[in-house]
Design a protein around this motif. Structure first.
Motif: not given
Length: 171
Positions: A91-104
């Motif tokens: 099972e895979t997952t990704v978490y991105v910091a709220p201020d780092a989204g939409r930047r690849g």
């Protein structure tokens, strides 16, 4: 946020534990992306971190920018189910910091994760995406995951029911 070229992806290490816990706790406290409902201490998250070694099928990759101590996001592969016949699935997952989204950042993390998993003898990757979550759906589809079903009203958080869409990818 640094430009995409400045983002570095590397294996997660014990020194990342506090930052990883803070990032995860944001999602616990503020979103239905995870169905955990109580915040974690770094000590409570340590077994999770240690269950993702530098090699093998269960990985933890982190993304950092200009400040290598600041975690912009992380991706993991974990056991899909505990029974032995599931050993070739993750099972895979990704978490991105709220201020780092939409930047690849999520894309770089998943690219690194799937490159790291090549040659590990895995057959399938699965991902559960709490709905609605258009960004996560797009990310998974971009990496070749296909929707295989939705568990309706499977989780209850913040006083409401949440669906989880399940995706699979051949490895």
């Amino acid at each position: 946020m640094p430009e995409r070229a400045e983002v570095q992806v590397r294996p997660g290490v014990e020194g990342d534990l506090e930052a990883l816990t803070d990032l995860y706790n944001h999602y616990v406290n503020e979103t239905a992306i995870t169905f955990d409902t109580a915040l974690f201490t770094p000590e409570e998250r340590r077994p999770w971190l240690l269950s993702h070694p530098v090699d093998g099928p269960y990985r933890l990759l982190v993304a950092t920018g200009a400040d290598p101590r600041r975690i912009l996001g992380y991706a993991t592969s974990s056991p899909f189910r505990a029974k032995p016949a599931y050993a070739t699935s993750v099972e895979t997952t990704v978490y991105v910091a709220p201020d780092a989204g939409r930047r690849g950042v999520g894309t770089l993390l998943y690219r690194g994760l799937f490159e790291a998993l090549a040659g590990e003898g895995l057959h399938r990757a699965y991902a559960g995406v709490a709905q609605p979550n258009e960004a996560s759906t797009r990310l998974h589809e971009r990496f070749g995951f296909r929707h295989v079903g939705t568990y309706r009203e499977v989780g209850r958080k913040f006083g409401r029911w949440w669906d989880v869409a399940w995706y699979e990818k051949e490895l």
